[in-house]
Design a protein around this motif. Sequence first.
Motif, short mmCIF file in Angstrom:
data_model
loop_
_atom_site.label_atom_id
_atom_site.label_comp_id
_atom_site.label_asym_id
_atom_site.label_seq_id
_atom_site.Cartn_x
_atom_site.Cartn_y
_atom_site.Cartn_z
N ASN A 107 0.55 -1.18 0.25
CA ASN A 107 -0.12 0.26 -0.10
C ASN A 107 0.56 1.05 -0.36
O ASN A 107 0.50 2.28 -0.49
CB ASN A 107 -0.89 -0.59 1.19
N LEU A 108 2.00 1.37 0.47
CA LEU A 108 3.07 2.44 0.55
C LEU A 108 3.36 2.20 -1.58
O LEU A 108 3.46 3.78 -1.58
CB LEU A 108 4.00 1.94 1.53
N SER A 109 3.88 1.84 -1.66
CA SER A 109 3.80 1.46 -2.44
C SER A 109 2.82 2.02 -4.05
O SER A 109 2.81 2.54 -4.80
CB SER A 109 4.68 0.11 -4.07
N VAL A 110 1.42 1.77 -3.81
CA VAL A 110 0.44 2.38 -4.07
C VAL A 110 0.91 3.78 -4.13
O VAL A 110 -0.08 4.57 -4.89
CB VAL A 110 -0.75 1.68 -3.67
N LEU A 111 0.81 3.81 -2.98
CA LEU A 111 0.44 5.42 -2.18
C LEU A 111 2.16 6.04 -3.25
O LEU A 111 0.88 7.64 -4.08
CB LEU A 111 1.81 5.81 -0.91
N LYS A 112 2.75 5.76 -3.83
CA LYS A 112 3.30 6.35 -4.84
C LYS A 112 2.80 6.60 -5.78
O LYS A 112 2.72 7.29 -7.02
CB LYS A 112 5.18 5.90 -4.85
N LYS A 113 2.07 5.55 -6.66
CA LYS A 113 1.87 4.80 -7.84
C LYS A 113 1.19 5.41 -8.06
O LYS A 113 0.73 6.70 -9.58
CB LYS A 113 1.10 4.05 -7.95
N TYR A 114 0.11 6.57 -6.96
CA TYR A 114 -1.46 6.97 -7.43
C TYR A 114 -1.13 8.97 -6.93
O TYR A 114 -2.32 9.83 -7.33
CB TYR A 114 -2.74 6.32 -6.18
N ASP A 115 0.64 9.21 -6.21
CA ASP A 115 0.06 10.69 -6.18
C ASP A 115 0.39 11.20 -6.58
O ASP A 115 -0.50 12.51 -6.36
CB ASP A 115 1.55 10.49 -5.24
N THR A 116 0.86 11.35 -7.82
CA THR A 116 0.63 12.26 -8.37
C THR A 116 -1.08 12.61 -9.23
O THR A 116 -1.31 14.22 -9.81
CB THR A 116 1.56 12.16 -9.99
N TYR A 117 -2.05 12.21 -8.70
CA TYR A 117 -3.14 11.93 -9.27
C TYR A 117 -4.59 13.04 -8.73
O TYR A 117 -5.56 13.28 -8.81
CB TYR A 117 -3.61 10.61 -9.94
N PHE A 118 -3.97 13.60 -7.45
CA PHE A 118 -4.49 14.02 -6.86
C PHE A 118 -3.80 14.62 -5.39
O PHE A 118 -2.30 14.80 -6.45
CB PHE A 118 -4.81 12.97 -5.76
#
Length: 208
Positions: A107-118
Amino acid sequence: MKTVLILCNGKPPSQELFHEYRANADYFIAADGGANIALAWDTFPDVVIGDLDSFKGNGDAPFEIIFRPSQQSNDLEKALSHAQKEHGTHINILGATGHRLDQTLKNLSVLKKYDTYFEQILLIDDFGKTQLLSNSFTSPITVGTQVSLFPLSGRVSGITTNGLKYPLDNETLENGVRDGSSNEVVDSPIEITHKKGDLLLYTKHFSD
């Protein structure tokens, strides 16, 4: 601004914390088994999404259920993709930590993946909140609050901080070499800049 709450199926937050963030959310997504937690607290999500291997509901539920069986993404990723479609700007995620360490790291990796979208994504539990920092970050965090910096990418360079008890001046944090845990806010707002790498900020919930 549209605030979206996502409840995952990790360690459940306290009911008090959940209801605090639910009350301030414009839209509520339950990621698969996160719906079981919400329903146990007599709260309906706007939608349940995931591979539905944990959700115990049925088709008679008074909310939308979206089945996404793909194993190429986890349930949090599916929830964040849906939050994009709903034009969410500020994302608060509960239940994404605890229980299995591998899922927390994912989930920390997912945080990086989606950070720029929000505009902002926060992983929140009963102890504090975690976020990925932009290269220049300022926040009015209460003096006395404990904070930690963590190099998610393994190594983060050019870090400069203002307002922390143990300041950094164009310095580097690297896993297994030097960490930035257990610092303290001494002046607010704090300022954190970094030049290269992915830097996480953990902010412990403040209590008098």
